[in-house]
Write an enzyme that holds these catalytic residues in place. Structure first.
Site, PDB file in Angstrom:
ATOM      1  N   HIS A  40       0.850  -1.197   0.000  1.00  0.00           N
ATOM      2  CA  HIS A  40       0.000   0.000   0.000  1.00  0.00           C
ATOM      3  C   HIS A  40       0.879   1.238   0.000  1.00  0.00           C
ATOM      4  CE1 HIS A  40       0.703  -0.628   4.280  1.00  0.00           C
ATOM      5  NE2 HIS A  40       0.108   0.504   4.618  1.00  0.00           N
ATOM      6  N   HIS A  50       1.284   3.890   2.041  1.00  0.00           N
ATOM      7  CA  HIS A  50       1.712   4.669   3.214  1.00  0.00           C
ATOM      8  C   HIS A  50       3.232   4.833   3.245  1.00  0.00           C
ATOM      9  CE1 HIS A  50      -2.282   3.764   5.476  1.00  0.00           C
ATOM     10  NE2 HIS A  50      -2.367   4.827   4.699  1.00  0.00           N
ATOM     11  N   ASP A  87       5.487   4.758   5.424  1.00  0.00           N
ATOM     12  CA  ASP A  87       6.358   3.811   6.141  1.00  0.00           C
ATOM     13  C   ASP A  87       6.528   2.496   5.370  1.00  0.00           C
ATOM     14  OD1 ASP A  87       3.554   3.473   6.873  1.00  0.00           O
ATOM     15  OD2 ASP A  87       4.203   2.019   8.378  1.00  0.00           O
ATOM     16  N   HIS A  88       5.899   2.397   4.196  1.00  0.00           N
ATOM     17  CA  HIS A  88       6.052   1.195   3.354  1.00  0.00           C
ATOM     18  C   HIS A  88       6.714   1.506   2.015  1.00  0.00           C
ATOM     19  CE1 HIS A  88       3.571  -1.327   6.074  1.00  0.00           C
ATOM     20  NE2 HIS A  88       3.198  -0.100   6.444  1.00  0.00           N
ATOM     21  N   HIS A 142      -7.664  -1.473   5.269  1.00  0.00           N
ATOM     22  CA  HIS A 142      -6.677  -0.533   5.831  1.00  0.00           C
ATOM     23  C   HIS A 142      -6.549   0.652   4.876  1.00  0.00           C
ATOM     24  CE1 HIS A 142      -3.190   0.987   7.913  1.00  0.00           C
ATOM     25  NE2 HIS A 142      -2.446   0.881   6.834  1.00  0.00           N
ATOM     26  N   ASP A 165      -0.201  -3.944   6.013  1.00  0.00           N
ATOM     27  CA  ASP A 165      -0.912  -3.566   7.240  1.00  0.00           C
ATOM     28  C   ASP A 165      -2.333  -4.127   7.251  1.00  0.00           C
ATOM     29  OD1 ASP A 165       1.374  -2.216   7.873  1.00  0.00           O
ATOM     30  OD2 ASP A 165       0.511  -0.204   7.733  1.00  0.00           O
ATOM     31  N   HIS A 222       4.519  -4.894  10.170  1.00  0.00           N
ATOM     32  CA  HIS A 222       4.967  -4.292  11.437  1.00  0.00           C
ATOM     33  C   HIS A 222       5.170  -5.345  12.513  1.00  0.00           C
ATOM     34  CE1 HIS A 222       4.301   0.060  10.633  1.00  0.00           C
ATOM     35  NE2 HIS A 222       3.359  -0.375   9.805  1.00  0.00           N
TER      36      HIS A 222
HETATM   37 FE    FE Z   1       2.376   0.713   8.206  1.00  0.00          FE
HETATM   38 ZN    ZN Z   2      -0.329   1.447   6.542  1.00  0.00          ZN
END
Ligand code: FE
Ligand code: ZN
Length: 266
Positions: A54, A56, A58-59, A113, A130, A169
Site C-alpha cells: 500500500h 503509506h 512507512d512502506h 486498511h 498492514d 509491522h
Molecule cells: Fe504501516
Molecule cells: Zn499502513
C-alpha cells in the site's frame, strides 16, 4: 525462494525475496533505503522488482533512492495508486499472476486498511502489509470494517493453512495482549505471548507465522468463536454476527492499552 527480513524504521518490516536459482531479488515494502541497500549488498543480489502492499510512507519511503540506484526496477502495485506510489510501473489486477524470473507472484486485493491494499502471494508466503498482522490486523483507515473483514476472513482466509504470513509491522506482543483481553482462556494466545516475549527480548522478529496458527489466537479471524462472542456481548457489542463483532473488535482495539491485561494481579 529465500525470504530475508529487513527491519526498518521503528517497527516496520521490509522483505527481500531471493530467487535461489539466479542472483535476482524482489523487494517488498521498501520503508527506507539504507537497511535495504545494505541487505542487497550483503546478499549479493540484483533487485529487479518492488512489490508495494500500500501507499503509506512507512512502506514506500525507500522508493526514491531505490529508483535512483536501479532505474530499470519494476514497481508493482494497485493501478489506482499511480498518483500515490512513486515510480509505479505496473498496476496489477486482483488475482493477476506476474512472473518475475522463477518467481510467480499473485496479487490479492485486500481493501480495508486502505482501499487499494494488496496482499502479495509468492511461493506459499503472503506479504500482508498492514492488512493482517501476527495476532492482529491493521486499522480501518480508508475502507469499511466490512471490507477489512472480507479481506481477512474471505480473501486471505481462503488460503491454505500452511501459508506463511509476513506482515508489515512488529506489533505482535501488543496484539496478543489484546487477544488475551478478549479471550482470557485462549491457551494458544498465552503460549504464543510467552514465545513472542522471549523472541522480542532477543530482538528477533516474530514473523513469519502461518495462517493456521493465526486462526488459533488472532481474534480478528475468530469473530464466530464462543469466547469472543461472550466478551463482545458482555461489553455491549450490538449484533453478534461476525461483521458486527469484527467492527466492535476493531474499535475496541483502537482504544486498547496493554496495561488493561492482568488487572487485579500484581
Ligand atoms: Fe504501516
Ligand atoms: Zn499502513
Amino acid at each position: 525462494m529465500k525470504v530475508e527480513i529487513v527491519p526498518c524504521l521503528a517497527d516496520n518490516y521490509a522483505y527481500i525475496l531471493v530467487d535461489e536459482s539466479q542472483p535476482q531479488a524482489i523487494i517488498v515494502d521498501p520503508s527506507e533505503p539504507r537497511p535495504i541497500l545494505e541487505a542487497i549488498t550483503r546478499l549479493g543480489v540484483e533487485p529487479v522488482a518492488i512489490l508495494c502492499t500500500h501507499h503509506h510512507a512507512d512502506h514506500i519511503g525507500g522508493l526514491p533512492d531505490l529508483l535512483n540506484r536501479f532505474p530499470k526496477i519494476r514497481v508493482l502495485g494497485h493501478p489506482q495508486d499511480r498518483s500515490r506510489i512513486m515510480g509505479l510501473s505496473e498496476g496489477v489486477a486482483h488475482q493477476e499472476l506476474v512472473q518475475i524470473g522463477d518467481m510467480s507472484i499473485n496479487a490479492l486485493y485486500t481493501p480495508g486498511h486502505t482501499l487499494t491494499a494488496i496482499t502479495w502471494l509468492v511461493d506459499g508466503c503472503a506479504f500482508t502489509g498492514d492488512t493482517l498482522f501476527v495476532a492482529g490486523c491493521g486499522k480501518v483507515l480508508e475502507g469499511t470494517p466490512e471490507q477489512l473483514y472480507a479481506s481477512l476472513n474471505e480473501v486471505i482466509g481462503s488460503l491454505q493453512g500452511d501459508t506463511r504470513i509476513y506482515c508489515g509491522h512488529e506489533y505482535t506482543s501488543k496484539n496478543l495482549k489484546f487477544a488475551l483481553r478478549v479471550e482470557p482462556d485462549n491457551k494458544a494466545a498465552s503460549i504464543k505471548l510467552q514465545d513472542v516475549l522471549m523472541l522480542r527480548f532477543a530482538d528477533t522478529p516474530t514473523v513469519p507465522t502461518t495462517l493456521s496458527d493465526e486462526r488459533r489466537y488472532n481474534v480478528f479471524l475468530r469473530c464466530g468463536e464462543r469466547a469472543v462472542l461472550e466478551t463482545a456481548k458482555r461489553e455491549g457489542c450490538k449484533g453478534l454476527d461476525p461483521v458486527s463483532v469484527f467492527t466492535w473488535l476493531r474499535i475496541r482495539k483502537d482504544h486498547f492499552r496493554p496495561s488493561e491485561v492482568g488487572r487485579g494481579r500484581s
